[in-house]
Design an enzyme around this catalytic site. Structure first.
Site, PDB file in Angstrom:
ATOM      1  NE  ARG A  89       4.587  19.522  78.447  1.00 14.66           N
ATOM      2  CZ  ARG A  89       5.113  19.045  79.583  1.00 14.66           C
ATOM      3  NH1 ARG A  89       6.018  18.097  79.547  1.00 14.66           N
ATOM      4  NH2 ARG A  89       4.727  19.533  80.740  1.00 14.66           N
ATOM      5  NE  ARG A 128       6.005  22.002  90.584  1.00 11.02           N
ATOM      6  CZ  ARG A 128       5.794  21.312  89.474  1.00 11.02           C
ATOM      7  NH1 ARG A 128       5.876  20.002  89.483  1.00 11.02           N
ATOM      8  NH2 ARG A 128       5.477  21.925  88.352  1.00 11.02           N
ATOM      9  NE  ARG A 134       8.924  23.441  87.763  1.00 12.88           N
ATOM     10  CZ  ARG A 134       8.393  22.371  87.182  1.00 12.88           C
ATOM     11  NH1 ARG A 134       8.571  21.175  87.732  1.00 12.88           N
ATOM     12  NH2 ARG A 134       7.694  22.469  86.080  1.00 12.88           N
TER      13      ARG A 134
HETATM   14  P1  B4P Z   1       7.324  19.207  83.387  1.00 13.92           P
HETATM   15  O1  B4P Z   1       8.517  19.035  84.212  1.00 13.92           O
HETATM   16  O2  B4P Z   1       6.862  18.013  82.615  1.00 13.92           O
HETATM   17  O3  B4P Z   1       6.283  19.735  84.458  1.00 13.92           O
HETATM   18  P2  B4P Z   1       4.801  19.706  84.864  1.00 13.92           P
HETATM   19  O4  B4P Z   1       3.902  19.348  83.728  1.00 13.92           O
HETATM   20  O5  B4P Z   1       4.601  21.041  85.506  1.00 13.92           O
HETATM   21  O6  B4P Z   1       4.714  18.707  86.076  1.00 13.92           O
HETATM   22  P3  B4P Z   1       4.067  17.320  86.518  1.00 13.92           P
HETATM   23  O7  B4P Z   1       2.705  17.015  85.930  1.00 13.92           O
HETATM   24  O8  B4P Z   1       5.129  16.293  86.368  1.00 13.92           O
HETATM   25  O9  B4P Z   1       3.745  17.619  88.031  1.00 13.92           O
HETATM   26  P4  B4P Z   1       4.149  16.914  89.367  1.00 13.92           P
HETATM   27  O10 B4P Z   1       3.993  15.430  89.363  1.00 13.92           O
HETATM   28  O11 B4P Z   1       5.477  17.442  89.739  1.00 13.92           O
HETATM   29  O12 B4P Z   1       7.490  20.409  82.321  1.00 13.92           O
HETATM   30  C1  B4P Z   1       7.949  21.709  82.629  1.00 13.92           C
HETATM   31  C2  B4P Z   1       8.076  22.585  81.366  1.00 13.92           C
HETATM   32  O13 B4P Z   1       9.150  22.085  80.504  1.00 13.92           O
HETATM   33  C3  B4P Z   1       6.863  22.633  80.432  1.00 13.92           C
HETATM   34  O14 B4P Z   1       5.905  23.591  80.840  1.00 13.92           O
HETATM   35  C4  B4P Z   1       7.515  22.987  79.052  1.00 13.92           C
HETATM   36  O15 B4P Z   1       7.775  24.356  78.935  1.00 13.92           O
HETATM   37  C5  B4P Z   1       8.841  22.246  79.090  1.00 13.92           C
HETATM   38  N1  B4P Z   1       8.747  20.914  78.460  1.00 13.92           N
HETATM   39  C6  B4P Z   1       8.818  19.710  79.102  1.00 13.92           C
HETATM   40  N2  B4P Z   1       8.661  18.691  78.233  1.00 13.92           N
HETATM   41  C7  B4P Z   1       8.448  19.263  77.007  1.00 13.92           C
HETATM   42  C8  B4P Z   1       8.158  18.727  75.717  1.00 13.92           C
HETATM   43  N3  B4P Z   1       8.034  17.397  75.511  1.00 13.92           N
HETATM   44  N4  B4P Z   1       7.986  19.576  74.686  1.00 13.92           N
HETATM   45  C9  B4P Z   1       8.097  20.914  74.858  1.00 13.92           C
HETATM   46  N5  B4P Z   1       8.363  21.489  76.064  1.00 13.92           N
HETATM   47  C10 B4P Z   1       8.517  20.672  77.135  1.00 13.92           C
HETATM   48  O16 B4P Z   1       3.045  17.475  90.344  1.00 13.92           O
HETATM   49  C11 B4P Z   1       2.890  18.857  90.601  1.00 13.92           C
HETATM   50  C12 B4P Z   1       2.647  19.127  92.067  1.00 13.92           C
HETATM   51  O17 B4P Z   1       1.462  18.483  92.517  1.00 13.92           O
HETATM   52  C13 B4P Z   1       3.788  18.614  92.957  1.00 13.92           C
HETATM   53  O18 B4P Z   1       4.099  19.597  93.886  1.00 13.92           O
HETATM   54  C14 B4P Z   1       3.214  17.371  93.642  1.00 13.92           C
HETATM   55  O19 B4P Z   1       3.712  17.170  94.932  1.00 13.92           O
HETATM   56  C15 B4P Z   1       1.734  17.687  93.674  1.00 13.92           C
HETATM   57  N6  B4P Z   1       0.899  16.483  93.570  1.00 13.92           N
HETATM   58  C16 B4P Z   1       1.124  15.420  92.756  1.00 13.92           C
HETATM   59  N7  B4P Z   1       0.147  14.482  92.928  1.00 13.92           N
HETATM   60  C17 B4P Z   1      -0.701  15.002  93.869  1.00 13.92           C
HETATM   61  C18 B4P Z   1      -1.915  14.522  94.489  1.00 13.92           C
HETATM   62  N8  B4P Z   1      -2.450  13.340  94.170  1.00 13.92           N
HETATM   63  N9  B4P Z   1      -2.540  15.322  95.378  1.00 13.92           N
HETATM   64  C19 B4P Z   1      -2.031  16.529  95.727  1.00 13.92           C
HETATM   65  N10 B4P Z   1      -0.880  17.033  95.201  1.00 13.92           N
HETATM   66  C20 B4P Z   1      -0.222  16.276  94.280  1.00 13.92           C
END
Ligand code: B4P
Length: 191
Positions: A89, A128, A134
């Site tokens: 990231r 979500r 969350r």
């Molecule tokens: P992550 O768990 O990586 O979360 P995210 O970016 O919010 O989710 P993602 O993009 O995976 O979304 P999803 O598929 O679930 O990180 C959480 C936190 O942890 C970060 O903010 C940070 O603080 C920390 N962190 C993690 N890694 C780190 C790193 N390397 N360095 C520093 N800090 C770090 O999709 C989201 C929603 O959309 C779901 O509800 C899904 O059902 C929906 N969705 C998905 N595809 C869809 C579609 N095509 N159409 C409609 N809805 C859809």
């Protein structure tokens, strides 16, 4: 080894698409977000520190993430390859990943960058949040996460583009259609 990075803004569908990629190609999934949420639930030292950052929409400091990631890589081996979900990231994390993979005589093969407009990201994450509760899926934290994404994570597109590894994928539409686009590219790469 087929090592893939799945990349995009919060809510762009990284976790969702990762599940389909794993099922089809038998890769080992490493999601730093999931690992951190697990640490938070277990109330480990790392989890308690991470919770402070995540609930504010900030990234967890690089060195903590890189050490955690290295530890996981040491404990897993998968001949077929990995899917790195939510890591790297930052540029420092990307450089550390390159180095760790080089030491294991392997490298990142492709980076799939999911593009989704901001309004849709906010809509998905709020939805979500209602379903999962969350702590980081509320409007204020989502705005912070998007700012942090633009400032610290988005520059990675250029990093991987220069290496010829970036593949842009439209992240809007049905989950299956988006996966089709990813599959087409993977199948071309492994042919
Ligand atoms: P992550 O768990 O990586 O979360 P995210 O970016 O919010 O989710 P993602 O993009 O995976 O979304 P999803 O598929 O679930 O990180 C959480 C936190 O942890 C970060 O903010 C940070 O603080 C920390 N962190 C993690 N890694 C780190 C790193 N390397 N360095 C520093 N800090 C770090 O999709 C989201 C929603 O959309 C779901 O509800 C899904 O059902 C929906 N969705 C998905 N595809 C869809 C579609 N095509 N159409 C409609 N809805 C859809």
């Amino acid at each position: 080894m087929l090592n893939i990075v799945i990349f995009g803004a919060p809510g762009s569908g990284k976790g969702t698409q990762s599940e389909l990629i794993i099922e089809k190609y038998g890769l080992h999934h490493i999601s730093t977000g999931e690992i951190l949420r697990d640490e938070i639930e277990k109330r480990t030292t790392l989890g308690l520190i991470a919770d402070e950052y995540i609930s504010q929409g900030q990234l967890v400091p690089d060195q903590l993430i890189i050490d955690m990631f290295a530890d996981i890589l040491d404990r897993t081996s998968n001949g077929k390859g990995y899917i790195f979900d939510g890591f790297p990231r930052t540029i420092s994390q990307a450089e550390a990943l390159d180095q760790m993979l080089r030491e294991r005589n392997t490298s990142v093969v492709a980076v799939f960058s999911l593009s989704v407009e901001e309004q849709e990201l906010i809509h998905r994450l709020l939805k979500r949040g209602e379903e999962s509760g969350r702590s980081d899926d509320n409007l204020e934290t989502i705005q912070n996460r998007l700012d942090v994404y633009r400032a610290q994570t988005e520059p990675l597109k250029e990093y991987y583009k220069k290496k010829g590894k970036l593949f842009k994928i439209k992240g809007i539409g049905s989950v299956e259609d988006i996966f089709e686009g990813i599959m087409d590219t993977i199948d071309r790469l492994i042919k």
